[in-house]
Design a protein around this motif. Sequence first.
Motif, mmCIF file in Angstrom:
data_model
loop_
_atom_site.group_PDB
_atom_site.id
_atom_site.type_symbol
_atom_site.label_atom_id
_atom_site.label_comp_id
_atom_site.label_asym_id
_atom_site.label_seq_id
_atom_site.Cartn_x
_atom_site.Cartn_y
_atom_site.Cartn_z
ATOM 1 N N THR A 118 -13.836 7.297 16.857
ATOM 2 C CA THR A 118 -12.772 6.755 17.972
ATOM 3 C C THR A 118 -12.739 5.429 17.803
ATOM 4 O O THR A 118 -11.889 4.605 18.559
ATOM 5 C CB THR A 118 -12.664 7.465 19.031
ATOM 6 N N THR A 119 -13.805 4.650 17.079
ATOM 7 C CA THR A 119 -13.676 3.428 17.105
ATOM 8 C C THR A 119 -12.441 2.618 16.228
ATOM 9 O O THR A 119 -11.952 3.448 15.346
ATOM 10 C CB THR A 119 -14.898 2.589 16.339
ATOM 11 N N THR A 120 -11.923 1.497 16.578
ATOM 12 C CA THR A 120 -11.169 0.905 15.936
ATOM 13 C C THR A 120 -11.544 -0.116 14.722
ATOM 14 O O THR A 120 -12.423 -0.386 14.372
ATOM 15 C CB THR A 120 -10.229 -0.088 17.057
ATOM 16 N N PRO A 121 -10.466 -0.222 13.691
ATOM 17 C CA PRO A 121 -10.715 -1.027 12.529
ATOM 18 C C PRO A 121 -11.085 -2.469 13.186
ATOM 19 O O PRO A 121 -11.812 -2.882 12.232
ATOM 20 C CB PRO A 121 -9.451 -0.857 11.562
ATOM 21 N N GLY A 122 -10.585 -2.943 13.977
ATOM 22 C CA GLY A 122 -10.759 -4.280 14.434
ATOM 23 C C GLY A 122 -10.879 -4.319 15.763
ATOM 24 O O GLY A 122 -10.231 -3.307 16.405
ATOM 25 N N PRO A 123 -11.600 -5.426 16.367
ATOM 26 C CA PRO A 123 -11.668 -5.211 17.923
ATOM 27 C C PRO A 123 -10.395 -5.698 18.582
ATOM 28 O O PRO A 123 -9.381 -6.115 17.904
ATOM 29 C CB PRO A 123 -12.682 -6.525 18.212
ATOM 30 N N ALA A 124 -9.992 -5.108 19.797
ATOM 31 C CA ALA A 124 -8.688 -5.524 20.399
ATOM 32 C C ALA A 124 -8.536 -6.860 20.914
ATOM 33 O O ALA A 124 -9.835 -7.362 21.140
ATOM 34 C CB ALA A 124 -8.492 -4.402 21.652
ATOM 35 N N THR A 125 -7.403 -7.459 20.962
ATOM 36 C CA THR A 125 -7.261 -8.710 21.577
ATOM 37 C C THR A 125 -7.736 -8.451 22.954
ATOM 38 O O THR A 125 -7.494 -7.715 23.705
ATOM 39 C CB THR A 125 -5.856 -8.989 21.257
ATOM 40 N N PRO A 126 -8.053 -9.907 23.325
ATOM 41 C CA PRO A 126 -8.598 -10.194 24.676
ATOM 42 C C PRO A 126 -7.318 -9.899 25.515
ATOM 43 O O PRO A 126 -6.162 -10.473 25.377
ATOM 44 C CB PRO A 126 -9.167 -11.536 24.765
ATOM 45 N N GLY A 127 -7.599 -9.540 26.801
ATOM 46 C CA GLY A 127 -6.550 -9.416 27.675
ATOM 47 C C GLY A 127 -7.046 -9.004 28.985
ATOM 48 O O GLY A 127 -8.162 -8.751 29.240
ATOM 49 N N PRO A 128 -6.126 -8.748 30.088
ATOM 50 C CA PRO A 128 -6.387 -8.482 31.247
ATOM 51 C C PRO A 128 -6.971 -7.185 31.248
ATOM 52 O O PRO A 128 -6.902 -6.299 30.421
ATOM 53 C CB PRO A 128 -4.963 -8.287 32.111
ATOM 54 N N ALA A 129 -7.939 -6.617 32.568
ATOM 55 C CA ALA A 129 -8.630 -5.410 32.628
ATOM 56 C C ALA A 129 -7.445 -4.248 32.460
ATOM 57 O O ALA A 129 -6.378 -4.228 32.758
ATOM 58 C CB ALA A 129 -9.167 -5.360 34.024
ATOM 59 N N VAL A 130 -7.805 -3.070 31.782
ATOM 60 C CA VAL A 130 -6.866 -1.989 31.529
ATOM 61 C C VAL A 130 -6.968 -1.337 32.882
ATOM 62 O O VAL A 130 -7.980 -0.784 33.664
ATOM 63 C CB VAL A 130 -7.271 -1.117 30.517
ATOM 64 N N PRO A 131 -5.708 -0.863 33.409
ATOM 65 C CA PRO A 131 -5.716 0.064 34.620
ATOM 66 C C PRO A 131 -6.336 1.387 34.372
ATOM 67 O O PRO A 131 -6.272 1.818 33.169
ATOM 68 C CB PRO A 131 -4.128 0.344 34.772
ATOM 69 N N PRO A 132 -7.323 2.072 35.240
ATOM 70 C CA PRO A 132 -7.780 3.256 35.066
ATOM 71 C C PRO A 132 -6.710 4.265 34.601
ATOM 72 O O PRO A 132 -5.419 4.343 35.024
ATOM 73 C CB PRO A 132 -8.752 3.549 36.152
ATOM 74 N N GLY A 133 -7.092 5.280 33.955
ATOM 75 C CA GLY A 133 -6.440 6.190 33.361
ATOM 76 C C GLY A 133 -5.778 6.256 32.037
ATOM 77 O O GLY A 133 -5.921 5.016 31.226
ATOM 78 N N ARG A 134 -5.222 7.226 31.482
ATOM 79 C CA ARG A 134 -4.782 7.525 30.041
ATOM 80 C C ARG A 134 -2.870 7.443 30.225
ATOM 81 O O ARG A 134 -2.454 7.855 29.060
ATOM 82 C CB ARG A 134 -5.285 8.546 29.277
ATOM 83 N N GLY A 135 -2.501 7.211 31.271
ATOM 84 C CA GLY A 135 -1.292 7.335 31.417
ATOM 85 C C GLY A 135 -0.195 6.407 30.709
ATOM 86 O O GLY A 135 -0.624 5.453 30.243
ATOM 87 N N LEU A 136 1.046 6.717 30.764
ATOM 88 C CA LEU A 136 2.032 5.617 30.210
ATOM 89 C C LEU A 136 1.876 4.330 31.087
ATOM 90 O O LEU A 136 2.238 3.330 30.790
ATOM 91 C CB LEU A 136 3.445 6.442 30.565
ATOM 92 N N ARG A 137 1.680 4.340 32.301
ATOM 93 C CA ARG A 137 1.312 3.269 33.205
ATOM 94 C C ARG A 137 0.456 2.296 32.598
ATOM 95 O O ARG A 137 0.732 1.207 32.454
ATOM 96 C CB ARG A 137 0.966 3.583 34.773
ATOM 97 N N ALA A 138 -0.503 2.842 32.187
ATOM 98 C CA ALA A 138 -1.495 1.845 31.694
ATOM 99 C C ALA A 138 -1.135 1.303 30.465
ATOM 100 O O ALA A 138 -1.608 0.411 29.996
ATOM 101 C CB ALA A 138 -3.174 2.895 31.756
ATOM 102 N N ALA A 139 -0.419 2.330 29.602
ATOM 103 C CA ALA A 139 0.139 2.015 28.385
ATOM 104 C C ALA A 139 1.004 0.612 28.557
ATOM 105 O O ALA A 139 0.822 -0.273 27.745
ATOM 106 C CB ALA A 139 0.890 2.915 27.727
ATOM 107 N N PHE A 140 1.766 0.905 29.465
ATOM 108 C CA PHE A 140 2.699 -0.298 29.815
ATOM 109 C C PHE A 140 2.060 -1.574 30.043
ATOM 110 O O PHE A 140 2.368 -2.643 29.441
ATOM 111 C CB PHE A 140 3.845 -0.082 30.965
ATOM 112 N N ALA A 141 0.978 -1.571 30.879
ATOM 113 C CA ALA A 141 0.203 -2.681 31.188
ATOM 114 C C ALA A 141 -0.331 -3.500 30.307
ATOM 115 O O ALA A 141 -0.471 -4.489 29.997
ATOM 116 C CB ALA A 141 -0.847 -2.224 32.384
#
Length: 464
Positions: free
Chosen positions: A246-269
């Motif tokens: 489940t690891t990614t090909p490359g690291p994710a870009t830095p950004g604010p903390a991700v909201p908890p959960g896996r729903g669309l609200r977290a995806a939007f953020a």
Amino acid sequence: MISSTASPMVTGPPPVDTARVQRRTLRLLAGTQVIGGIGITIGIAVGGLLAARLGGVTVSGLAQSAAVVGGALLAVPVVGIMNRYGRRPGLALAYLVGAVGGVVVVVAAALGWVPLLFAGMLLFGGASTAGLQARYAAVDLAEPHRRGRQLSLVVWATTIGAVTAPNLAGLADQAGIEVGLTPLSGPFAFSTLAFLLAAGLVWLLLRPDPLLLARRLAAGPPAAVPGPDDGAPAAPTTTPGPAAPTTTPGPATPGPAVPPGRGLRAAFAVIAARPTARLGIAAVAVGHLVMVGVMAMTPVHLGYAHVGDDLLQVVGLVLSLHIAGMYAFAPVVGWLTDRAGRRPVILGGVGLLLAACAVAGTAGHDTLRLVIGLVLLGLGWSGTMVAGSTLLSESVPADVRPSVQGLSDLAMGLAGAAAGAVSGVIVGLGSFGVLTILAAVATVPLLALALRPAPAARPAGRPG
């Protein structure tokens, strides 16, 4: 003493040969993509013509729009099911919804009821959700250095069914008429059978579930403290395949903390906080909007110049070549995305979309020029889709990635639905040429976004 301390090490299921499971998964997904691609593409080729016959040209684009909306909306519950129960039930459900939609369309054609036709197309489009999500299932167990090629294999498999399908539309229609079905509804009966077959194959053969197995392997070996067996392999280090799929090909870009959960609200953020993710989702959505808007009205446009028995054959030829442009060169586009970078390929895709609008919009009823324009349209879509999806996926954290992918499919579907909804009105009030001009204008925001300077800190793997 020795036997008592060693006994916990030999309990539980034997090691899983993930390489063998991945090979079986790829073969199954490729096969169902062929079958499902035939069913989906026959509906795309005939849906606009059936709607035009029942309700007129101005509503013909709504058939394509309804199918796209159905696929987009179903992505949300399907992703939720996959998050909880795995790929198998989600893919099977999507195909079954498409099969129900095919039956509803056949009934609507027999009754001549346009609203029921659109309801059927809404459900029918659900099968496209399975096709889109299958590309993610292809990389659940893939080794990091093979993910692009294995995803491309499943995308390429779509070509076989999608290119073949429009040329089968005439035969399916004739077979339907011979058994008493309304003209242009026979292809939907054929699609229903294809979706049922794909759903059955997924449900019976997609075992073990690749997503669930990938999560189990990613969890690693059991803790040293004795406890109940959690189903993980007793000797994970002997398992061939990726240690953490489940690891990614490359690291994710830095950004604010991700909201908890896996729903669309977290995806939007997450998307809102990352410029590269915004570019990725915009490339996917705008490319799909332009492609659907022009492609949905091409069969109707051809209908003005071709009448009688040859109409479906001409439509089938044009759409087959268009779909070949969409899918057949996906591995090449993926290779260019890795070598040249995501942003240049997105810009190249936009250039091809603009060229397609110019060629198709000035073709009149010249079938050869329309073919060239539609092939360019498919290639442009492939560029924005492959590069945009890659950029989006590697720009977000792994824990929220499935929801971001689902949100991307939703945005793509709604953009295509909007294009399909207005395309018939534009052609009815103006012309096919006017439609291509407006489609070209729709690429301007994406072009501006892609030309903006890349962020100073970019992830590895040349995502920008």
